[in-house]
Design a protein around this motif. Structure first.
Motif, PDB file in Angstrom:
ATOM      1  N   ALA A   1       0.853  -1.186   0.000  1.00 40.19           N
ATOM      2  CA  ALA A   1       0.000   0.000   0.000  1.00 40.19           C
ATOM      3  C   ALA A   1       0.892   1.241   0.000  1.00 40.19           C
ATOM      4  CB  ALA A   1      -0.915  -0.006   1.221  1.00 40.19           C
TER       5      ALA A   1
ATOM      6  N   VAL B   1      -1.330   6.309   1.846  1.00 36.49           N
ATOM      7  CA  VAL B   1      -2.572   5.679   2.280  1.00 36.49           C
ATOM      8  C   VAL B   1      -2.470   5.258   3.753  1.00 36.49           C
ATOM      9  CG1 VAL B   1      -4.069   3.674   1.962  1.00 36.49           C
ATOM     10  CG2 VAL B   1      -3.212   4.914  -0.027  1.00 36.49           C
TER      11      VAL B   1
ATOM     12  N   LEU C   1      -4.648   6.566   6.848  1.00 33.09           N
ATOM     13  CA  LEU C   1      -5.344   5.591   7.680  1.00 33.09           C
ATOM     14  C   LEU C   1      -5.109   5.901   9.159  1.00 33.09           C
ATOM     15  CD1 LEU C   1      -7.036   3.071   7.072  1.00 33.09           C
ATOM     16  CD2 LEU C   1      -4.989   1.710   7.416  1.00 33.09           C
TER      17      LEU C   1
ATOM     18  N   LYS D   1     -11.797   7.742  13.969  1.00 30.72           N
ATOM     19  CA  LYS D   1     -13.202   7.336  13.880  1.00 30.72           C
ATOM     20  C   LYS D   1     -13.516   6.187  14.820  1.00 30.72           C
ATOM     21  CE  LYS D   1     -13.691   9.520   9.558  1.00 30.72           C
ATOM     22  NZ  LYS D   1     -13.453   9.559   8.144  1.00 30.72           N
TER      23      LYS D   1
ATOM     24  N   VAL E   1      -6.458   7.811  -4.454  1.00 32.11           N
ATOM     25  CA  VAL E   1      -6.318   8.276  -3.068  1.00 32.11           C
ATOM     26  C   VAL E   1      -7.107   9.564  -2.852  1.00 32.11           C
ATOM     27  CG1 VAL E   1      -4.687   9.119  -1.342  1.00 32.11           C
ATOM     28  CG2 VAL E   1      -4.123   7.123  -2.709  1.00 32.11           C
TER      29      VAL E   1
ATOM     30  N   GLN F   1     -10.121   9.985  -0.241  1.00 34.50           N
ATOM     31  CA  GLN F   1     -10.094  10.997   0.806  1.00 34.50           C
ATOM     32  C   GLN F   1     -11.349  11.867   0.777  1.00 34.50           C
ATOM     33  OE1 GLN F   1      -6.894  13.708   0.811  1.00 34.50           O
ATOM     34  NE2 GLN F   1      -6.907  13.835   3.028  1.00 34.50           N
TER      35      GLN F   1
ATOM     36  N   ALA G   1     -14.057   9.939   2.353  1.00 32.97           N
ATOM     37  CA  ALA G   1     -13.891   9.877   3.807  1.00 32.97           C
ATOM     38  C   ALA G   1     -14.334  11.189   4.458  1.00 32.97           C
ATOM     39  CB  ALA G   1     -12.438   9.577   4.152  1.00 32.97           C
ATOM     40  N   ARG G   2     -14.059  12.309   3.781  1.00 35.27           N
ATOM     41  CA  ARG G   2     -14.465  13.608   4.325  1.00 35.27           C
ATOM     42  C   ARG G   2     -15.969  13.726   4.409  1.00 35.27           C
ATOM     43  NH1 ARG G   2     -10.621  16.683   1.369  1.00 35.27           N
ATOM     44  NH2 ARG G   2      -8.758  16.926   2.647  1.00 35.27           N
TER      45      ARG G   2
ATOM     46  N   HIS H   1     -17.969  11.352   4.884  1.00 41.41           N
ATOM     47  CA  HIS H   1     -18.518  10.371   5.825  1.00 41.41           C
ATOM     48  C   HIS H   1     -17.732  10.390   7.116  1.00 41.41           C
ATOM     49  CE1 HIS H   1     -20.042   9.096   1.948  1.00 41.41           C
ATOM     50  NE2 HIS H   1     -21.048   8.543   2.599  1.00 41.41           N
ATOM     51  N   PRO H   2     -18.089  11.307   8.018  1.00 40.01           N
ATOM     52  CA  PRO H   2     -17.323  11.418   9.261  1.00 40.01           C
ATOM     53  C   PRO H   2     -17.566  10.254  10.217  1.00 40.01           C
ATOM     54  CG  PRO H   2     -19.035  13.126   9.110  1.00 40.01           C
ATOM     55  CD  PRO H   2     -19.196  12.245   7.926  1.00 40.01           C
ATOM     56  N   THR H   3     -18.382   9.287   9.783  1.00 35.55           N
ATOM     57  CA  THR H   3     -18.645   8.125  10.635  1.00 35.55           C
ATOM     58  C   THR H   3     -17.551   7.084  10.422  1.00 35.55           C
ATOM     59  OG1 THR H   3     -19.974   7.242   8.874  1.00 35.55           O
ATOM     60  CG2 THR H   3     -21.136   8.410  10.626  1.00 35.55           C
ATOM     61  N   VAL H   4     -17.747   5.936  11.060  1.00 34.92           N
ATOM     62  CA  VAL H   4     -16.780   4.845  10.954  1.00 34.92           C
ATOM     63  C   VAL H   4     -16.638   4.391   9.501  1.00 34.92           C
ATOM     64  CG1 VAL H   4     -16.360   2.444  11.592  1.00 34.92           C
ATOM     65  CG2 VAL H   4     -17.068   4.076  13.327  1.00 34.92           C
TER      66      VAL H   4
ATOM     67  N   GLY I   1     -16.184   6.070   7.092  1.00 39.42           N
ATOM     68  CA  GLY I   1     -15.163   6.878   6.444  1.00 39.42           C
ATOM     69  C   GLY I   1     -13.778   6.259   6.420  1.00 39.42           C
ATOM     70  N   ILE I   2     -13.581   5.192   7.197  1.00 34.35           N
ATOM     71  CA  ILE I   2     -12.266   4.546   7.178  1.00 34.35           C
ATOM     72  C   ILE I   2     -12.183   3.537   6.037  1.00 34.35           C
ATOM     73  CG2 ILE I   2     -12.812   2.632   8.742  1.00 34.35           C
ATOM     74  CD1 ILE I   2     -10.076   2.999   9.993  1.00 34.35           C
TER      75      ILE I   2
ATOM     76  N   TYR J   1     -10.056   4.105   2.707  1.00 31.36           N
ATOM     77  CA  TYR J   1      -8.606   3.966   2.860  1.00 31.36           C
ATOM     78  C   TYR J   1      -8.182   2.503   2.812  1.00 31.36           C
ATOM     79  CZ  TYR J   1      -8.760   8.809   4.403  1.00 31.36           C
ATOM     80  OH  TYR J   1      -8.952  10.159   4.468  1.00 31.36           O
ATOM     81  N   ILE J   2      -9.007   1.659   3.467  1.00 34.56           N
ATOM     82  CA  ILE J   2      -8.688   0.232   3.466  1.00 34.56           C
ATOM     83  C   ILE J   2      -8.840  -0.325   2.047  1.00 34.56           C
ATOM     84  CG2 ILE J   2      -9.431  -2.015   4.336  1.00 34.56           C
ATOM     85  CD1 ILE J   2     -10.191  -0.529   6.962  1.00 34.56           C
TER      86      ILE J   2
ATOM     87  N   VAL K   1      -8.695   1.282  -0.826  1.00 34.35           N
ATOM     88  CA  VAL K   1      -7.691   1.775  -1.767  1.00 34.35           C
ATOM     89  C   VAL K   1      -6.349   1.071  -1.529  1.00 34.35           C
ATOM     90  CG1 VAL K   1      -6.707   3.793  -0.575  1.00 34.35           C
ATOM     91  CG2 VAL K   1      -7.040   3.877  -3.013  1.00 34.35           C
ATOM     92  N   GLY K   2      -6.040   0.797  -0.269  1.00 34.63           N
ATOM     93  CA  GLY K   2      -4.810   0.057   0.040  1.00 34.63           C
ATOM     94  C   GLY K   2      -4.827  -1.328  -0.583  1.00 34.63           C
TER      95      GLY K   2
END
Lengths: 217, 214
Positions: free
Chosen positions: A64, A68, A72, A79, B164, B168, B171-172, B174-177, B179-180, B183-184, B186-187
């Motif tokens: 990754a 990223v 994270l 969050k 990315v 991002q 994620a912005r 969705h300020p809730t969980v 939103g993470i 990132y996962i 895309v990784g």
């Protein structure tokens, strides 16, 4: 000449940023390499769960993009109620990176030690633990040195990504100065030279070590 | 699956950036590699200085330099062009170093034999040395390509709407969980995308080995 005098004026303002960059790089190396060693041992563990976990940590850390992983830690984990300062998030992300890269290099180093060494020490009746720590490891780590130096340079350059989460490192301080004077070309050229002034000699030293090791191999 | 479709929106841009920069690098590295192995010391030193300087400066600095620093008359780089040129120049330097290493790894006897057979310098270089060097470096080139794929993510810092950047902005919103998640995703996507390159490189490598030793 005006460029040089202006550079001389900007340079002191950028020094604290360079200090932060070096700090992050230092932390990622000092914490990352021992972790990398642990990972490199775990990857060849007999226990399947341990092996899988270590492989996942290594593959994500290498596969990754650093940016990223940075996001994270900085935007993702809060969050779940785990919030870090931007500089801590940057350190954690780069530690993961350097542990992952260094573990692969150390594993390759350990594997490069000839089987004869293993057979000889078992013929001499040395205990397995003793063989690993006193015979295999020192030789393996020696051949891993240039690779580990390469990772260190990569980590130093990687600190520039911490700009993206507003860590006051070199890139960020360059940007701040630039947005006051709009001398972006000059400022970023100076920032680039600061990075190069450290990375280039470090690369030359690495090449020197590589050549010396190759001669003795 | 909103997060996934948000990330996937950036996929074409990621691929465009990676492949354009790679194309620039593959071609641009040829003269540079020749310069790095030139018998003229001045040319050799100048090429070495260029390669080391380009590699010694982080990619984000190159991108900012091109995006914000360059203004010639009314010309300014747009973000995508700055990203392609910046990543392209950086890959030129890295690939030149890989080419040079490959050429050096071809046994000297090959060049001497070609010379003894009366082949011209051009034929010796392009017909004897380059094909063997290519075989040696093709895995390194593939590894570099996967590195470049990851580096293309840095273009998000100059507002290029690649993966990315898209993850991002999701994620912005969705300020809730949740939103993470981008990132996962895309990784994972970067890791998945580099698998076919690794697979192709292994196949290419084993096929060429067969061609040589069979």
């Amino acid at each position: 000449m005006t460029w040089l005098t202006e550079w001389a004026a900007y340079l002191p303002q950028m020094m604290s940023g360079l200090g932060v960059s070096l700090l992050i790089a230092g932390v990622s190396i000092v914490a990352g390499y021992p972790l990398g060693l642990v990972l490199s041992v775990m990857v060849s563990a007999r226990n399947l769960a341990v092996r899988t976990l270590a492989l996942a940590v290594v593959e994500i850390g290498r596969g990754a993009p650093a940016l990223v992983i940075l996001y994270l830690f900085y935007y993702g984990l809060p969050k779940f109620g785990i919030a870090f300062e931007s500089i801590t998030a940057a350190c954690l992300a780069l530690i993961w990176n350097s542990a992952a890269y260094s573990s692969e290099i150390m594993r390759a180093g350990i594997q490069s030690v000839g089987r004869g060494q293993l057979e000889a020490s078992s013929a001499l009746g040395l205990a397995q633990r003793h063989t690993f720590w006193r015979i295999i490891m020192p030789q393996g780590m020696r051949s891993a040195i240039p690779g580990l130096m390469g990772v260190a340079i990569q980590m130093f350059q990687g600190t520039s990504l911490a700009y993206a989460i507003a860590v006051p490192e070199l890139m960020k301080s360059a940007y701040n100065i630039g947005s006051q004077d709009f001398n972006y070309l000059q400022i970023f050229a100076l920032a680039g030279l600061c990075y190069a002034a450290i990375s280039m000699p470090a690369t030359w030293i690495t090449v020197f070590f590589e050549k010396r090791l190759a001669r003795h191999a | 699956m909103d997060a996934l479709s948000a990330v996937l929106q950036g996929l074409p841009m990621t691929i465009v950036l990676t492949l354009s920069a790679f194309a620039i690098g593959v071609v641009g590295a040829v003269p540079l590699a020749v310069g790095l192995s030139s018998s003229n010391m001045l040319i050799r030193l100048a090429s070495r200085l260029f390669v080391d300087l380009v590699r010694g400066v982080p990619i984000i600095v190159w991108l900012f330099l091109l995006k914000f620093g360059i203004q010639i008359g009314t010309f300014k780089f747009n973000p995508v062009a700055a990203a392609i040129v910046g990543l392209g120049v950086v890959s030129t330097a890295y690939l030149a170093e890989i080419y040079r290493g490959g050429l050096q790894a071809v046994p000297r006897g090959q060049g001497e034999a070609a010379h003894a057979l009366g082949l011209t310098r051009g034929t010796t270089f392009y017909g004897v040395m380059v094909p063997q060097a290519f075989r040696i470096v093709s895995p390194s080139i593939a590894t570099y390509l996967t590195g470049l794929l990851k580096d293309s993510s840095i273009a998000s810092t100059i507002i290029v709407a690649e993966m990315v950047f898209q993850s991002q902005s999701f994620a912005r919103q969705h300020p809730t969980v949740e939103g993470i998640l981008p990132y996962i995703l895309v990784g994972i996507l970067y890791i998945v995308l580099s698998l076919p390159v690794a697979y192709l490189s292994r196949r290419l490598d084993s096929r060429m080995r067969k061609a040589v030793y069979a």
